[in-house]
Scaffold this active site. Sequence first.
Site, PDB file in Angstrom:
ATOM      1  N   CYS A  51       1.715  -5.380   3.678  1.00  0.00           N
ATOM      2  CA  CYS A  51       1.881  -4.096   3.000  1.00  0.00           C
ATOM      3  C   CYS A  51       3.285  -3.508   3.073  1.00  0.00           C
ATOM      4  CB  CYS A  51       0.849  -3.090   3.504  1.00  0.00           C
ATOM      5  SG  CYS A  51       1.028  -2.603   5.239  1.00  0.00           S
ATOM      6  N   ASP A  66      -1.079   0.799  -4.872  1.00  0.00           N
ATOM      7  CA  ASP A  66      -1.300   0.094  -3.604  1.00  0.00           C
ATOM      8  C   ASP A  66      -1.116  -1.409  -3.813  1.00  0.00           C
ATOM      9  OD1 ASP A  66      -1.840  -0.284  -0.955  1.00  0.00           O
ATOM     10  OD2 ASP A  66      -3.642   0.941  -0.946  1.00  0.00           O
ATOM     11  N   HIS A 118      -1.477   1.324   7.423  1.00  0.00           N
ATOM     12  CA  HIS A 118      -1.288   0.700   6.115  1.00  0.00           C
ATOM     13  C   HIS A 118      -0.312   1.484   5.243  1.00  0.00           C
ATOM     14  CE1 HIS A 118      -1.968  -1.250   2.329  1.00  0.00           C
ATOM     15  NE2 HIS A 118      -2.500  -0.156   1.807  1.00  0.00           N
TER      16      HIS A 118
END
Length: 273
Positions: free
Chosen positions: A81, A131, A116
């Site tokens: 991420c 995302d 995250h």
Amino acid sequence: MTIAPEQVDEWTVGTLDLDEYLGRIGQDRAKPSAAALRELAKAHILAVPFENVDVVLGQHKGIALEDVIGKLVRRRRGGYCYEHGSLFAAAAEQLGYPVRRLVARVQPQKNGPYTHMTLVVEADGVPHLVDVGFGAGMLVPMPLVDGAVVDQAGWPHRLVADGDWWRLQKQEGDDWTDLHAFTLTPMHRIDYEVYHHYTSTHPRSPFTGQLVVMRLEEGLSRKLVGEEFIVERPDGTKETTTIPPGRLDATLRELDVVLTEDELAKLLTVYPG
């Protein structure tokens, strides 16, 4: 909500050669809009794998933007991420989108970690959750609107406002399951360095003890988790097979992860079987 400009220099956005990045994901420059943002995010996810090979091998160089560019753009590898998020944010800002870098708690119903990296990007005056680094999760942006439902490659996802928190949910049968929860508090670069240190080194991190590679496209989710190769479709069908060491390289290539001979040999020393 209007996204105030961030301190762009903190993120070394100018380090990115925008045309080189756009060539990596097969996109042309386009004027900022919700439609263009959708195509940009989708192209990024389809082109750049989610993978943690360098974490498993103990050779991750870090999440400085120049290192991310060298790996994800020039070496055409993938990442997790922090790498996906920082790369996409830099590109979006160069294209003229206001961006806010955020952090989310994964699986909040199970007390998952608050580690995250996700993004909120403004387009056509509307903030959108983008995302690109959530594995085989989101494929396109979602407007930050309470109750908004967006099809994600065949799987309905929903955003729900919960006080100061927003919850990203996935429909599973008649129920909605929380995937992660986030606030709109902007982060600093050093925050992600701390999260990355935990995620890439702590023995309880989900990424240090096993290989994780994920790819998402319309109607298809593919995951290699440890030695299990999992293929899922929106109709609920799921196939799980065990990948023996002799098939690891071919399977990784199917998932667009191409390693050097040395990396593959090193990975095989810690791969199950």
